[in-house]
Design a protein around this motif. Structure first.
Motif, short mmCIF file in Angstrom:
data_model
loop_
_atom_site.label_atom_id
_atom_site.label_comp_id
_atom_site.label_asym_id
_atom_site.label_seq_id
_atom_site.Cartn_x
_atom_site.Cartn_y
_atom_site.Cartn_z
N MET A 51 0.81 -1.22 0.00
CA MET A 51 0.00 0.00 0.00
C MET A 51 0.84 1.27 0.00
SD MET A 51 -3.02 -0.87 2.72
CE MET A 51 -3.96 0.56 2.16
N SER A 52 0.24 2.33 -0.55
CA SER A 52 0.76 3.68 -0.43
C SER A 52 -0.45 4.59 -0.39
CB SER A 52 1.67 4.00 -1.61
OG SER A 52 2.06 5.36 -1.58
N TRP A 53 -0.24 5.87 -0.16
CA TRP A 53 -1.40 6.77 -0.06
C TRP A 53 -0.99 8.21 -0.18
CZ3 TRP A 53 -0.53 3.10 3.95
CH2 TRP A 53 0.37 3.55 4.92
N CYS A 54 -1.99 9.06 -0.38
CA CYS A 54 -1.78 10.50 -0.35
C CYS A 54 -3.07 11.14 0.16
CB CYS A 54 -1.35 11.02 -1.72
SG CYS A 54 -2.41 10.51 -3.07
N GLY A 55 -3.02 12.45 0.41
CA GLY A 55 -4.14 13.06 1.12
C GLY A 55 -4.07 12.57 2.55
N ASN A 56 -5.21 12.25 3.15
CA ASN A 56 -5.13 11.66 4.48
C ASN A 56 -4.61 10.24 4.35
OD1 ASN A 56 -6.05 13.85 6.11
ND2 ASN A 56 -8.09 13.52 5.24
N GLY A 57 -3.64 9.90 5.16
CA GLY A 57 -3.00 8.59 5.08
C GLY A 57 -3.71 7.58 5.95
N TRP A 58 -3.18 6.38 5.90
CA TRP A 58 -3.82 5.24 6.53
C TRP A 58 -2.82 4.59 7.45
CZ3 TRP A 58 -8.03 2.36 7.05
CH2 TRP A 58 -7.92 0.97 7.15
N SER A 59 -3.26 4.07 8.56
CA SER A 59 -2.34 3.28 9.37
C SER A 59 -3.07 2.11 9.99
CB SER A 59 -1.67 4.13 10.44
OG SER A 59 -2.63 4.54 11.38
N SER A 60 -2.30 1.09 10.29
CA SER A 60 -2.82 -0.13 10.87
C SER A 60 -1.83 -0.58 11.93
CB SER A 60 -2.92 -1.18 9.77
OG SER A 60 -3.15 -2.44 10.33
N ASP A 61 -2.31 -0.83 13.12
CA ASP A 61 -1.45 -1.41 14.15
C ASP A 61 -2.34 -2.19 15.12
OD1 ASP A 61 -2.66 0.42 15.90
OD2 ASP A 61 -1.03 1.87 15.71
N SER A 62 -1.76 -2.61 16.22
CA SER A 62 -2.51 -3.47 17.14
C SER A 62 -3.73 -2.75 17.70
CB SER A 62 -1.59 -3.94 18.27
OG SER A 62 -1.07 -2.80 18.93
N ARG A 63 -3.73 -1.41 17.61
CA ARG A 63 -4.88 -0.64 18.12
C ARG A 63 -6.00 -0.51 17.10
NH1 ARG A 63 -1.47 4.24 19.18
NH2 ARG A 63 -3.43 5.36 19.13
N GLY A 64 -5.72 -0.92 15.86
CA GLY A 64 -6.77 -0.84 14.83
C GLY A 64 -6.32 -0.04 13.63
N TYR A 65 -7.30 0.35 12.80
CA TYR A 65 -7.04 1.13 11.59
C TYR A 65 -7.41 2.58 11.84
CZ TYR A 65 -7.28 -3.47 9.30
OH TYR A 65 -7.10 -4.77 8.91
N ARG A 66 -6.68 3.48 11.24
CA ARG A 66 -6.96 4.91 11.39
C ARG A 66 -6.54 5.71 10.16
NH1 ARG A 66 -3.30 5.33 14.74
NH2 ARG A 66 -3.71 3.33 15.62
N TYR A 67 -7.20 6.82 9.91
CA TYR A 67 -6.74 7.80 8.92
C TYR A 67 -6.06 8.94 9.65
CZ TYR A 67 -9.54 5.61 5.26
OH TYR A 67 -10.06 4.73 4.34
N SER A 68 -5.04 9.52 9.02
CA SER A 68 -4.35 10.64 9.66
C SER A 68 -3.81 11.61 8.61
CB SER A 68 -3.19 10.13 10.51
OG SER A 68 -2.34 9.38 9.66
N GLU A 69 -3.82 12.88 8.96
CA GLU A 69 -3.32 13.93 8.07
C GLU A 69 -1.82 13.86 7.88
OE1 GLU A 69 -4.48 17.56 10.11
OE2 GLU A 69 -6.02 17.90 8.58
N ARG A 70 -1.13 13.37 8.93
CA ARG A 70 0.32 13.44 8.95
C ARG A 70 0.97 12.08 9.17
NH1 ARG A 70 1.93 18.78 10.03
NH2 ARG A 70 0.07 20.09 10.15
N ASP A 71 2.21 12.00 8.73
CA ASP A 71 3.06 10.85 9.01
C ASP A 71 3.51 10.99 10.47
OD1 ASP A 71 5.10 9.04 9.25
OD2 ASP A 71 6.08 9.60 7.37
N SER A 72 3.14 10.04 11.32
CA SER A 72 3.45 10.18 12.75
C SER A 72 4.96 10.11 13.00
CB SER A 72 2.72 9.11 13.56
OG SER A 72 3.21 7.84 13.20
N ARG A 73 5.72 9.54 12.06
CA ARG A 73 7.18 9.45 12.23
C ARG A 73 7.85 10.80 11.99
NH1 ARG A 73 9.64 3.69 11.24
NH2 ARG A 73 7.88 2.57 12.16
N SER A 74 7.45 11.47 10.89
CA SER A 74 8.14 12.71 10.52
C SER A 74 7.36 13.94 10.99
CB SER A 74 8.29 12.79 9.00
OG SER A 74 7.00 12.91 8.41
#
Ligand code: MD3
Ligand code: FE
Length: 202
Positions: A51-74
């Motif tokens: 997967m890749s994305w633009c606009g609001n991004g997507w994430s998946s982890d043990s807490r579930g799926y979420r959309y986010s405006e920003r890359d939580s790393r950078s």
């Protein structure tokens, strides 16, 4: 031609068949900034789809799926949705009978031969009133389209390079998936299928 497969679900065969090169150039521009990645599901399985994305991004982890405006790393915003994607999403949605459509998230899936997407519902978006517009590029696929219950029997719909599907209204929360992709080579896309979905997520 256009085919209504369920209330609110319209297949527009070949809608972007003549725009492969421009669409792929836009995909490559995003990939240069958000490289293809295999996400781990909340259940701990690594997805066969990259997967890749633009606009609001997507994430998946043990807490579930979420959309986010920003890359939580950078801390930086994900790249903007290319204008050609915004234009095609609005054109397809309106031709399918929906209101003008301004997506805020674009998810891209890359399937290699053997990759599949198990039956699921898309219910992490905050706005189920907006449709989802999906674009198929490259190798063909068999799409499974079921009902509101996982156990409802699914229809199988072949999707080819250039097909666009608009999913809204009563079809928006139906279970769906992609059967394992067969080996092959597409002259523009190579040994892959790429699916682009445009959504109103936040
Ligand atoms: C029907 N992608 O990214 S696109 C997904 O081909 C996803 O990569 C598939 O399912 C793919 O979530 C199918 C078509 C699609 C997208 C969203 C839907 C069909 C849908 C939401 C509700 C009903
Ligand atoms: Fe989905």
């Amino acid at each position: 031609w256009r085919e209504q497969i369920a209330p609110g679900a319209v297949v527009m065969h070949g809608f972007v068949r003549d725009h492969g090169p421009e669409l792929l150039a836009a995909v490559k521009g995003v990939i240069a900034q958000v490289p293809w990645r295999h996400m781990t599901t909340p259940g701990g399985h690594v997805m066969s789809v990259a997967m890749s994305w633009c606009g609001n991004g997507w994430s998946s982890d043990s807490r579930g799926y979420r959309y986010s405006e920003r890359d939580s790393r950078s801390g930086k915003r994900w790249p903007p949705i290319p204008a050609i994607f915004m234009a095609l999403a609005d054109e397809a949605a309106q031709q399918a009978g929906f209101a003008p459509f301004v997506p805020d998230s674009c998810l891209m899936n890359r399937y290699d031969p053997g990759s599949k997407l198990s039956l699921h519902q898309d219910k992490d978006e905050h706005d189920f009133g907006s449709p989802i517009v999906s674009v198929s590029l490259g190798l063909p696929a068999v799409f499974q389209f079921g009902g509101m219950q996982r156990s409802d029997r699914a229809q199988r719909i072949p999707l080819a390079h250039g097909d666009v599907v608009v999913w809204g209204g009563p079809s928006r929360l139906c279970f769906h998936g992609i059967m394992p992709i067969k080996e092959g080579y597409h002259s523009l896309v190579g040994p892959h299928r790429i699916n682009i979905t445009l959504r109103k997520a936040l």
